[in-house]
Enzyme design. Structure first.
Site, short mmCIF file in Angstrom:
data_model
loop_
_atom_site.label_atom_id
_atom_site.label_comp_id
_atom_site.label_asym_id
_atom_site.label_seq_id
_atom_site.Cartn_x
_atom_site.Cartn_y
_atom_site.Cartn_z
N ARG A 54 0.85 -1.20 0.00
CA ARG A 54 0.00 0.00 0.00
C ARG A 54 0.88 1.25 0.00
O ARG A 54 0.60 2.22 -0.69
CB ARG A 54 -0.97 0.00 1.20
CG ARG A 54 -1.71 1.32 1.36
CD ARG A 54 -3.01 1.24 2.18
NE ARG A 54 -2.94 0.37 3.33
CZ ARG A 54 -2.28 0.63 4.45
NH1 ARG A 54 -1.62 1.77 4.62
NH2 ARG A 54 -2.28 -0.25 5.45
N TYR A 106 -16.59 16.74 -15.22
CA TYR A 106 -17.00 15.34 -15.22
C TYR A 106 -18.06 15.13 -14.13
O TYR A 106 -17.89 15.62 -13.00
CB TYR A 106 -15.76 14.46 -14.97
CG TYR A 106 -16.06 13.01 -14.78
CD1 TYR A 106 -16.53 12.24 -15.84
CD2 TYR A 106 -15.88 12.40 -13.55
CE1 TYR A 106 -16.82 10.90 -15.66
CE2 TYR A 106 -16.16 11.05 -13.36
CZ TYR A 106 -16.62 10.32 -14.43
OH TYR A 106 -16.90 8.98 -14.25
N ASP A 178 -7.61 18.91 -14.48
CA ASP A 178 -7.91 17.54 -14.89
C ASP A 178 -7.60 17.47 -16.39
O ASP A 178 -8.30 18.06 -17.21
CB ASP A 178 -9.39 17.24 -14.60
CG ASP A 178 -9.79 15.82 -14.99
OD1 ASP A 178 -9.16 15.23 -15.89
OD2 ASP A 178 -10.77 15.31 -14.40
N LYS A 203 -8.97 6.36 -19.11
CA LYS A 203 -9.36 6.87 -20.41
C LYS A 203 -8.18 6.75 -21.39
O LYS A 203 -7.70 5.66 -21.62
CB LYS A 203 -9.88 8.30 -20.26
CG LYS A 203 -10.84 8.48 -19.07
CD LYS A 203 -12.16 7.74 -19.22
CE LYS A 203 -12.99 7.67 -17.94
NZ LYS A 203 -13.23 8.92 -17.24
#
Ligand code: PLP
Length: 392
Positions: A54, A106, A178, A203
């Site tokens: 992690r 978004y 973004d 994407k």
């Protein structure tokens, strides 16, 4: 790559090599998928680079190195999704803070501000940043962050990154961009003065619609340290296998973007001539309000476009149902073409009146142009127009 200065290389080369070197022990050219959750220590607290996956993982390190280089950043921090990256960025805020957000972001990003951050006393104002003066006017003493997406989604508005970065710098606020729609191939926000770049690697970066992921890139060492801490402490990390998939996908990003842009241009131009199309939103078209700015701050207008189909919801529904190559699906940026209805699909989380203000109506359709033959895609769209016409 180890002895090559990455700043001397073009982004096309970085896509393939940055962050990756042949594996020291085996010579493997592709970064190994290191699935181990834990790493042996020489003694208590005496470990090499990694102790627990992690906190850090070799496959993730390779991906982060690659993404940092692509955005011209010194640091990249990878997450399990674009939304997780957004959340991590917002976890740098505290109760009482205010954020300025570009309108038309978004849908999932809007939902984070509207439904998640609000309950922690973090307030967001959504504004059309097409005129940077509006950003200055909307600043409050409690403002702590400016957040924008350009091109915006789904209306493809273009916001001036350099001008808004200058406003942010004067107000001593970080500007987060973004960059999912443009990718570092077409737009480099950090070079234009942004503090950090966020990606949904789901994407274009991955590009094959087979992984969900996200990342934040920055040149600000202090911010990177906080984000690394949040990555480890909050734990929304990507799996080593997902990191490998994104590393594999990103290698072809530069070539894919060339084709996405070429096809989007062709389709946008043909759509403008179609009698069933009321309006086309694509920054590559000369009459798009953001055309000049897009030409200045981007090296290509992108592979996404929206258009207003005449005939309202029945026509839009028939159009989408009749397509055979385009899949009717959310998401974007993959090699396969996708078509969707923002009001019902990606932007359903926006209140109806906000959608109306933004122009996200019943006839609005959004296309993510893939890398199939542009001619085949046009034939498919003609199928859509025929089906839409039949609903009259
Ligand atoms: C998809 C998307 C996100 C969210 O990313 P996920 O990987 O789906 O969590 C954020 N911003 C933009 C512009 C997106 O398209």
């Amino acid at each position: 790559m180890s002895d090559v200065d990455s700043s001397s290389l073009k982004v096309d080369t970085l896509c393939i090599h940055a962050g990756q070197e042949p594996d020291a022990s085996s010579g493997a050219v592709m970064a190994p998928i290191v699935l181990s959750s834990t790493f042996a220590q020489d003694g208590p607290g005496v470990y090499k680079q990694y102790d627990y996956s992690r906190a850090g993982n070799p496959t993730r390190t390779a991906l982060e190195g690659c993404l940092a280089a692509l955005e011209g950043a010194s640091h990249a921090i990878a997450f399990g999704s674009g939304c997780a990256a957004t959340m991590a960025m917002l976890l740098t805020l505290k109760s009482g803070d205010h954020v300025l957000v570009g309108d038309d972001v978004y849908g999932g990003t809007f939902r984070i501000f509207d439904k998640v951050m609000k309950q922690f006393g973090i307030d967001a104002t959504f504004i059309d940043m097409s005129d940077p003066a509006r950003v200055t006017a909307a600043l409050r003493p409690s403002s702590r962050l400016i957040w924008m997406e350009t091109p915006s989604n789904p209306m493809m508005k273009i916001f001036d990154i350099a001008a808004i970065a200058e406003i942010a710098r004067k107000a001593k606020l970080p500007l987060v961009v973004d960059n999912t729609f443009a990718t570092p191939i077409l737009q480099q926000p950090l070079a234009l003065g942004a503090t950090a770049v966020v990606h949904s690697t789901t994407k274009y970066i991955n590009g094959h619609s087979d992984v969900v992921g996200g990342a934040i890139m920055t040149r600000d060492g202090e911010l990177a340290e906080r984000l690394h801490f949040i990555q480890k402490a909050a734990g929304a990390v990507p799996s080593p296998f997902d990191c490998y998939l994104v590393l594999r996908g990103v290698k072809t990003l530069a070539v894919r973007m060339e084709r996405h842009v070429a096809t989007a241009r062709k389709v946008a131009e043909r759509l403008t001539l179609h009698p069933q199309v009321a309006r086309v939103y694509y920054p590559g078209l000369p009459d798009h309000p953001g055309h000049a700015l897009a030409s200045k701050q981007m090296s290509g207008p992108g592979g996404m476009l929206s258009f207003e189909l005449r005939g309202g919801l029945p026509a839009a529904t028939a159009f989408l149902k009749s397509l055979r190559i385009f899949a009717c699906a959310e998401s974007l940026g993959g090699v396969e073409s996708l078509a969707e209805h923002p009001a019902i699909m990606t932007h359903a989380s926006l209140p109806a009146e906000t959608r109306a203000q933004l122009g996200i109506g019943d006839g609005l359709l959004r296309l993510s142009l893939g890398i199939e033959s542009a001619d085949d895609l046009w034939v498919d769209l003609e199928r859509g127009f025929a089906a839409a016409l039949a609903t009259k």
